[in-house]
Design a protein around this motif. Sequence first.
Motif, PDB file in Angstrom:
ATOM      1  N   ARG A 148       0.827  -1.216   0.000  1.00 53.15           N
ATOM      2  CA  ARG A 148       0.000   0.000   0.000  1.00 53.15           C
ATOM      3  C   ARG A 148       0.859   1.263   0.000  1.00 53.15           C
ATOM      4  N   LEU A 149       2.071   1.186   0.534  1.00 49.48           N
ATOM      5  CA  LEU A 149       2.991   2.317   0.417  1.00 49.48           C
ATOM      6  C   LEU A 149       3.419   2.474  -1.034  1.00 49.48           C
ATOM      7  N   VAL A 150       3.667   1.361  -1.703  1.00 49.85           N
ATOM      8  CA  VAL A 150       4.034   1.417  -3.129  1.00 49.85           C
ATOM      9  C   VAL A 150       2.869   1.980  -3.944  1.00 49.85           C
ATOM     10  N   ASP A 151       1.644   1.603  -3.601  1.00 47.23           N
ATOM     11  CA  ASP A 151       0.475   2.178  -4.280  1.00 47.23           C
ATOM     12  C   ASP A 151       0.499   3.701  -4.182  1.00 47.23           C
ATOM     13  N   SER A 177       7.245 -13.050  -5.285  1.00 48.05           N
ATOM     14  CA  SER A 177       6.173 -13.296  -6.258  1.00 48.05           C
ATOM     15  C   SER A 177       4.809 -12.838  -5.746  1.00 48.05           C
ATOM     16  N   GLU A 178       4.499 -13.160  -4.494  1.00 45.26           N
ATOM     17  CA  GLU A 178       3.194 -12.780  -3.948  1.00 45.26           C
ATOM     18  C   GLU A 178       3.041 -11.271  -3.887  1.00 45.26           C
ATOM     19  N   PHE A 179       4.124 -10.592  -3.487  1.00 38.77           N
ATOM     20  CA  PHE A 179       4.082  -9.137  -3.438  1.00 38.77           C
ATOM     21  C   PHE A 179       3.893  -8.560  -4.836  1.00 38.77           C
ATOM     22  N   LEU A 180       4.636  -9.070  -5.816  1.00 34.69           N
ATOM     23  CA  LEU A 180       4.568  -8.520  -7.177  1.00 34.69           C
ATOM     24  C   LEU A 180       3.232  -8.810  -7.843  1.00 34.69           C
ATOM     25  N   ALA A 181       2.542  -9.853  -7.398  1.00 35.97           N
ATOM     26  CA  ALA A 181       1.235 -10.163  -7.980  1.00 35.97           C
ATOM     27  C   ALA A 181       0.249  -9.023  -7.752  1.00 35.97           C
ATOM     28  N   HIS A 182       0.473  -8.253  -6.697  1.00 35.34           N
ATOM     29  CA  HIS A 182      -0.398  -7.118  -6.401  1.00 35.34           C
ATOM     30  C   HIS A 182      -0.350  -6.083  -7.526  1.00 35.34           C
ATOM     31  N   VAL A 283      -3.006  15.507  -3.761  1.00 38.03           N
ATOM     32  CA  VAL A 283      -3.284  14.872  -5.047  1.00 38.03           C
ATOM     33  C   VAL A 283      -4.719  15.111  -5.486  1.00 38.03           C
ATOM     34  N   ASP A 284      -4.914  15.311  -6.781  1.00 41.04           N
ATOM     35  CA  ASP A 284      -6.250  15.397  -7.348  1.00 41.04           C
ATOM     36  C   ASP A 284      -6.891  14.012  -7.233  1.00 41.04           C
ATOM     37  N   PRO A 285      -8.020  13.884  -6.531  1.00 42.65           N
ATOM     38  CA  PRO A 285      -8.640  12.565  -6.335  1.00 42.65           C
ATOM     39  C   PRO A 285      -8.901  11.812  -7.638  1.00 42.65           C
ATOM     40  N   ASP A 286      -9.103  12.535  -8.745  1.00 47.60           N
ATOM     41  CA  ASP A 286      -9.362  11.872 -10.023  1.00 47.60           C
ATOM     42  C   ASP A 286      -8.171  11.040 -10.495  1.00 47.60           C
ATOM     43  N   ASN A 287      -6.977  11.340  -9.982  1.00 46.72           N
ATOM     44  CA  ASN A 287      -5.789  10.608 -10.407  1.00 46.72           C
ATOM     45  C   ASN A 287      -5.597   9.294  -9.660  1.00 46.72           C
ATOM     46  N   ILE A 288      -6.364   9.069  -8.605  1.00 45.55           N
ATOM     47  CA  ILE A 288      -6.154   7.850  -7.820  1.00 45.55           C
ATOM     48  C   ILE A 288      -6.525   6.610  -8.633  1.00 45.55           C
ATOM     49  N   LEU A 289      -7.713   6.594  -9.228  1.00 47.59           N
ATOM     50  CA  LEU A 289      -8.133   5.433 -10.008  1.00 47.59           C
ATOM     51  C   LEU A 289      -7.228   5.233 -11.222  1.00 47.59           C
ATOM     52  N   ARG A 290      -6.736   6.304 -11.788  1.00 45.24           N
ATOM     53  CA  ARG A 290      -5.868   6.191 -12.961  1.00 45.24           C
ATOM     54  C   ARG A 290      -4.545   5.511 -12.634  1.00 45.24           C
ATOM     55  N   ALA A 291      -4.169   5.466 -11.355  1.00 49.60           N
ATOM     56  CA  ALA A 291      -2.945   4.786 -10.955  1.00 49.60           C
ATOM     57  C   ALA A 291      -3.122   3.270 -10.932  1.00 49.60           C
ATOM     58  N   TYR A 292      -4.352   2.812 -11.102  1.00 52.11           N
ATOM     59  CA  TYR A 292      -4.663   1.379 -11.165  1.00 52.11           C
ATOM     60  C   TYR A 292      -5.245   1.099 -12.555  1.00 52.11           C
ATOM     61  N   SER A 328      -9.053  -9.359  -4.743  1.00 53.05           N
ATOM     62  CA  SER A 328      -9.741  -8.540  -3.746  1.00 53.05           C
ATOM     63  C   SER A 328      -8.795  -7.583  -3.031  1.00 53.05           C
ATOM     64  N   ASP A 329      -7.518  -8.002  -2.782  1.00 51.10           N
ATOM     65  CA  ASP A 329      -6.611  -7.130  -2.034  1.00 51.10           C
ATOM     66  C   ASP A 329      -6.254  -5.879  -2.831  1.00 51.10           C
ATOM     67  N   ARG A 330      -6.184  -6.019  -4.162  1.00 51.14           N
ATOM     68  CA  ARG A 330      -5.860  -4.850  -4.983  1.00 51.14           C
ATOM     69  C   ARG A 330      -7.026  -3.864  -5.013  1.00 51.14           C
ATOM     70  N   VAL A 331      -8.239  -4.380  -5.146  1.00 54.65           N
ATOM     71  CA  VAL A 331      -9.420  -3.510  -5.122  1.00 54.65           C
ATOM     72  C   VAL A 331      -9.560  -2.870  -3.749  1.00 54.65           C
ATOM     73  N   GLN A 332      -9.272  -3.633  -2.700  1.00 57.98           N
ATOM     74  CA  GLN A 332      -9.357  -3.082  -1.350  1.00 57.98           C
ATOM     75  C   GLN A 332      -8.351  -1.953  -1.157  1.00 57.98           C
ATOM     76  N   SER A 333      -7.153  -2.101  -1.731  1.00 57.64           N
ATOM     77  CA  SER A 333      -6.141  -1.043  -1.636  1.00 57.64           C
ATOM     78  C   SER A 333      -6.643   0.242  -2.273  1.00 57.64           C
ATOM     79  N   LEU A 334      -7.259   0.133  -3.441  1.00 56.21           N
ATOM     80  CA  LEU A 334      -7.840   1.303  -4.098  1.00 56.21           C
ATOM     81  C   LEU A 334      -8.935   1.908  -3.239  1.00 56.21           C
TER      82      LEU A 334
END
Length: 350
Positions: A148-151, A177-182, A283-292, A328-334
């Motif tokens: 989540r820090l990397v996110d 591998s598990e970390f990079l899968a995120h 940060v402009d909130p609109d840019n958050i989803l664009r990072a995923y 699910s963990d990636r969507v939860q991070s967003l």
Amino acid sequence: MSWLGDFDDEDELYDESDVRVRPNPKANRPRTKRRPAHDDAVIGRVLGVDRGRYRVLLDEGDEGEHEITASRARELRKTPIVTGDRARVVGDTSGDEGTLGRIVGIEERTSLLRRSADDTDVVERVIVANADQMLIVVAAADPPPRPRLVDRYLVAALDAGIRPLMVVTKTDLADPSEFLAHFAGIDDLRVFLSAPGKWPIAEIGDALVGSSTVFVGHSGVGKSTLVNALVPDADRATGHVNEVTGRGRHTSSSTESLRFRSDAGSGWVIDTPGVRSFGLGHVDPDNILRAYPDLDAVAGDCPRGCTHLPDAPDCALNEAVAAGSLPSDRVQSLQMLLETFASRDDPWDR
């Protein structure tokens, strides 16, 4: 007889024509906002800042390339001047010992990497200017990776218009591998794997040529060790991870630009102090989803005005998680980031 009897009239009593008034040149000087044009200013790269003094590189790439020390002009006292800035300098620009130039202006920036104290704080701290790449350094273990820090790094990079790269260190201690899968959904994120004595220096170096790359990472992940391997004369201090807390010790105490050279060419490595948090309040909130980008593509099927939060009706992201087509963990991070922005006052309306 009136006490005014010694005067012919009342005007003579109050005549102050002989009173001497001390001149005040400062008060009488007409005020103006005009500033000198400084047509003789030379442009240099700010390499670092230390207690109000700036290291500036002049004549970059020429035979006469040299560093000078400069101060900030009074009219720039409210303007942040940071590593990577292209500064306009006047005064003594010889670089001789004991000389001091003066920064009188900053050229237009191509990018600006910033962070805030936390997500609710819209007061930003400028980290570096004019970088075009961000190299995120993460350890596979000791300390454990923090997706989540990397996110947050990725969101900040996108917001600044900076291309992200990643190096995973200490892969001899754990399988990443598990970390990079995120981050598997980010197709254009280039990842390098390294272990003690097995640094992919040539591959990383090729990615640095022709660019200004800002290095970021949690304390103790090996960022300074990597910088020293890429720039042998950098002499950046290295530390260790506390066995009790699992935290790294801050070694780089300031942001500094270092020249990288290889047979393939040259570039700039911008080393930054290790951080344990990275606020996105600016940060402009609109840019958050664009990072995923992988999630952004799915979110295109959401109804208009969808918040993409867990309770959002008919949200395509939640439906994809339920169907097992999105992790699910990636969507939860967003969603954790989106919830933070949804719960704060909107700074853009202030």
